[in-house]
Every structure is written in structure tokens, then in C-alpha cells.
Write an enzyme that holds these catalytic residues in place. Structure first.
Site, PDB file in Angstrom:
ATOM      1  N   ASP A 193       0.846  -1.186   0.000  1.00 44.16           N
ATOM      2  CA  ASP A 193       0.000   0.000   0.000  1.00 44.16           C
ATOM      3  C   ASP A 193       0.877   1.230   0.000  1.00 44.16           C
ATOM      4  OD1 ASP A 193      -0.017   1.254   2.986  1.00 44.16           O
ATOM      5  OD2 ASP A 193      -0.002  -0.931   3.159  1.00 44.16           O
TER       6      ASP A 193
ATOM      7  N   ASP B 117     -10.172   2.948   6.168  1.00 46.50           N
ATOM      8  CA  ASP B 117      -9.054   2.828   7.102  1.00 46.50           C
ATOM      9  C   ASP B 117      -9.462   3.505   8.404  1.00 46.50           C
ATOM     10  OD1 ASP B 117      -6.721   3.106   8.588  1.00 46.50           O
ATOM     11  OD2 ASP B 117      -5.494   3.793   6.916  1.00 46.50           O
TER      12      ASP B 117
ATOM     13  N   GLU C  56      -8.583   3.440  12.424  1.00 50.94           N
ATOM     14  CA  GLU C  56      -7.519   2.941  13.282  1.00 50.94           C
ATOM     15  C   GLU C  56      -7.141   3.963  14.344  1.00 50.94           C
ATOM     16  OE1 GLU C  56      -3.465   3.469  11.699  1.00 50.94           O
ATOM     17  OE2 GLU C  56      -4.393   3.466   9.691  1.00 50.94           O
TER      18      GLU C  56
END
Length: 380
Positions: free
Chosen positions: A64, A162, A164
Site C-alpha cells: 500500500d 481505514d 484505526e
């Protein structure tokens, strides 16, 4: 440039490492500016460097990247080294009036995204969530509008949420100041909007500690593919709600090549994940109702699929028709029909018993299977 860790075992060539002047990402929680977060930016494990080269997990290799890798990633060299997929950061947060630091778009997204595809990699985009800044649906729209959508064809993975550790020095805790119920609501709003607009559930990037703490062990997202961050050696314990991971980001990477991950499956399975479109039935009806015993009734409906932008009819596909008599639990297949050019199907039956009718599409390499709701017919 960051020290090479497990990415060495991926066989990354010197050409990749020399792919230009990619800047090393800032240390998590120290000096990150708006827009600079990346997959794993807030992960405390990142400081440990991840697993060792001898412990690289089995699976299909991928990477990524974000703006730190710049526009000239050597995708051909990555492909030669064994990499088969790539996630590219597209967006962060969403534009909010009066907040000049909101709504980041990766300036190199198109170069990176298209470059990965030209090299023959299956690519996907990811969105770094800032749930304290704006709502989940708003950020899903911002992501889709800036490259994070999905389309049929087999070369694009569903977009990634995403979600987190908070990587910014903004005075908020790791859960961005949200309570678990608020966080779950935010994630659901993002997912619902993404699925409504693209037909796909977004992949969720997270780690077990953050998820279980910030969602209070919520188990309702297990139908989303999981991209798990875990930088220690296995086994990997997935967050609440998942039995296993789909992707595993197993180490912090380098400035030039991003972070390494593996896909938990074969290349064929990865292609299937990229290609399969959501399907659905509309106008399913069994009738007329009530119906006299011995007379004919008709089961009719329409099969369609979502191409990433809108629903389209699914033609020339086999659909099975099932019946369950009242007072029983067994479904019996009564016929298999083929949809016409506009997705419609129709079949007549003799009405013999009260009961329920439904239809199924088995799916295939390019389409998810689906079962309709049931329609009851009173036979007199």
C-alpha cells in the site's frame, strides 16, 4: 528512508528501492500534519518494525502506498518481485466549511492508481477516516467522488475504510473522542453509503486492539472483507466479528515501496473479490392470491446487478424457483428459468397447496449469489 524490514523477503529489487526520492513517513504521533496519515500511521507496533524477514506470512503479496511514495512508484519492478495487488490512499476526512485542514486528496493518486493497473496489478483505493471531523456518509461520498469507487471488470478491489489509532497530536484519545456506540454508528453510516453508491461492502482496515476498544467488541461488520494490521509474528487474532483476515498488513515498510501485505488466498480468489458484483431481485411475485386449487399461478420477477454506479438488468442467467408448503420447513426446487434480455423471468405452476415461493440466483465468478424474500400464496 526507513529501515527495510520484512519487505526484504518480498524480493524487492534495487530498482524499486531506488524509485526516486520518496520521503520517509513521519513517525506516528510526532509531527503529522493534516492529510499525512497513512495505513498504519497510528499503530504503536510500527515502531517495533514488524515481523522479521524469516517470518513473512504465506499469501499473495501486495503493498500500500500514499503521497510519501510520490508519483513515480516503480510498479513494474514490484510486479516482477511478486507483488500482485496494491492499495493507494485516495482521501482523508472530507471538506468541511470553515475548516481549512479538512478534505485531503492524495495529489499522486491518479499516477499511483493508474500505474499499478498498467503494471498488471489489481488495485484498490483507501480512505483514512477522521470520525471526529464529519459524518461517515459524508466521508464515504468524498472518498467515492475522489477515486474511491468500484467498477466491474476485475481490476478494482472494493474501496477501503481505514479506521484505526488516532495518529494526530490533536488532544483526542485513540478513539478520536467518540464513544463505542458513536463509532459503530459512524462506521455503519460510511458502509451504508458506500454500498448504496457502489454495490459493494467496503473493505475495513483496522487492528484488533483498536477495534475491540473503540467499538466495544462490535461483531456486526463480519460481512465486510477485513484488512488487518498486525506487526507481530502470527497467529493473527482478528477483531470481534471476523473469523479471519482477507488481507494482512504484517509490517511497516519503506519510503519507496510502502507497506507490505498479503492476501489470504489465491490469485483466482483475489480476482473474484475484485470482479464480483452485487445482485438483487425486484418485482418478485407469486400469484394471483388467493388461488383456487388446480388453477395456474405465476411466479415472476427481475434479476439485476450493480455495476459500481447503478443497477443494470442481468440477462441470460439461470434462476431457480423454490416452494415451501405451509407447516413444513423444507424448500423444494420446482423449476429453473432463464432471464430475458431485460432480466425478467416468469414460470407458471399448478396451485396445489398453501405455501411460500422464492427464487435464487447461484452467482458465479463475476456475480454474487442472492435469494429473494418469500411470497405466500393462499390456495383454496
Amino acid at each position: 528512508m526507513k529501515r527495510l524490514t520484512a519487505v526484504v523477503a518480498m524480493g524487492v529489487s534495487a530498482a524499486v528501492m531506488a524509485a526516486g526520492a520518496a520521503a520517509a513517513a513521519p513517525t506516528p504521533g510526532h509531527g503529522l500534519r493534516p492529510g499525512e496519515a497513512y495505513a498504519g500511521a497510528g499503530n504503536p507496533e510500527r515502531r517495533a518494525g514488524g515481523v522479521g524477514a524469516a517470518q513473512v506470512p504465506a499469501g499473495l503479496k501486495g503493498v500500500d502506498v500514499s503521497s510519501y511514495q510520490g508519483p513515480n512508484v516503480d510498479w513494474a519492478a514490484l510486479k516482477q518481485s511478486g507483488v500482485r495487488f496494491a492499495f493507494v490512499k485516495a482521501t482523508e476526512g472530507a471538506k468541511v466549511k470553515g475548516d481549512p485542514d479538512s478534505g485531503y486528496v492524495n495529489p499522486y493518486f491518479k499516477d499511483q492508481y493508474n500505474g499499478a493497473r498498467k503494471a498488471g496489478l489489481i488495485r484498490g483505493a483507501y480512505h483514512f477516516a477522521l470520525p471526529h471531523k464529519s459524518g461517515g456518509a459524508r466521508q464515504a461520498d468524498y472518498f467515492i467522488n475522489n477515486g474511491g469507487g468500484w467498477s466491474t471488470g476485475g481490476g478494482t478491489l472494493p474501496g477501503v475504510l481505514d479506521i484505526e489509532f488516532n495518529p494526530y497530536d490533536n488532544g483526542l484519545d485513540t478513539c478520536y473522542g467518540l464513544k463505542p456506540a458513536q463509532m459503530v454508528g459512524w462506521i455503519r453510516a460510511f458502509s451504508n453509503r458506500y454500498r448504496k453508491r457502489t454495490g459493494r461492502y467496503p473493505i475495513i482496515y483496522t487492528n484488533a486492539y483498536w477495534w475491540n476498544k473503540c467499538t466495544n467488541n462490535n461483531t456486526s461488520f463480519g460481512n465486510h472483507p477485513l484488512w488487518q494490521a498486525h506487526y507481530g509474528s502470527g497467529p493473527v487474532t482478528p477483531p470481534a466479528g471476523w473469523k479471519t483476515y482477507t488481507f494482512w498488513q504484517y509490517a511497516a515498510g519503506t519510503g519507496a515501496t510502502g507497506n507490505p501485505s498479503v492476501f489470504n488466498g489465491s490469485l483466482k480468489a483475489l480476482r473474484k473479490l475484485a470482479a464480483q458484483a452485487r445482485t438483487g431481485f425486484t418485482k418478485v411475485n407469486a400469484g394471483p392470491e388467493p388461488r383456487k386449487k388446480g388453477k395456474k399461478l405465476t411466479v415472476v420477477g427481475r434479476l439485476h446487478y450493480h455495476n459500481g454506479t447503478a443497477w443494470r438488468p442481468l440477462a441470460k442467467r439461470k434462476v431457480s424457483i423454490w416452494f415451501r408448503a405451509r407447516g413444513t420447513s423444507k424448500w423444494v426446487r420446482k423449476a429453473v428459468v432463464t432471464t430475458n434480455g431485460k432480466g425478467w423471468f416468469r414460470r407458471k405452476f399448478i396451485a396445489r397447496k398453501d405455501g411460500y415461493w422464492r427464487v435464487k440466483f447461484a452467482g458465479g465468478p463475476k456475480f454474487f449469489g442472492v435469494t429473494s424474500g418469500s411470497d405466500y400464496v393462499d390456495v383454496r
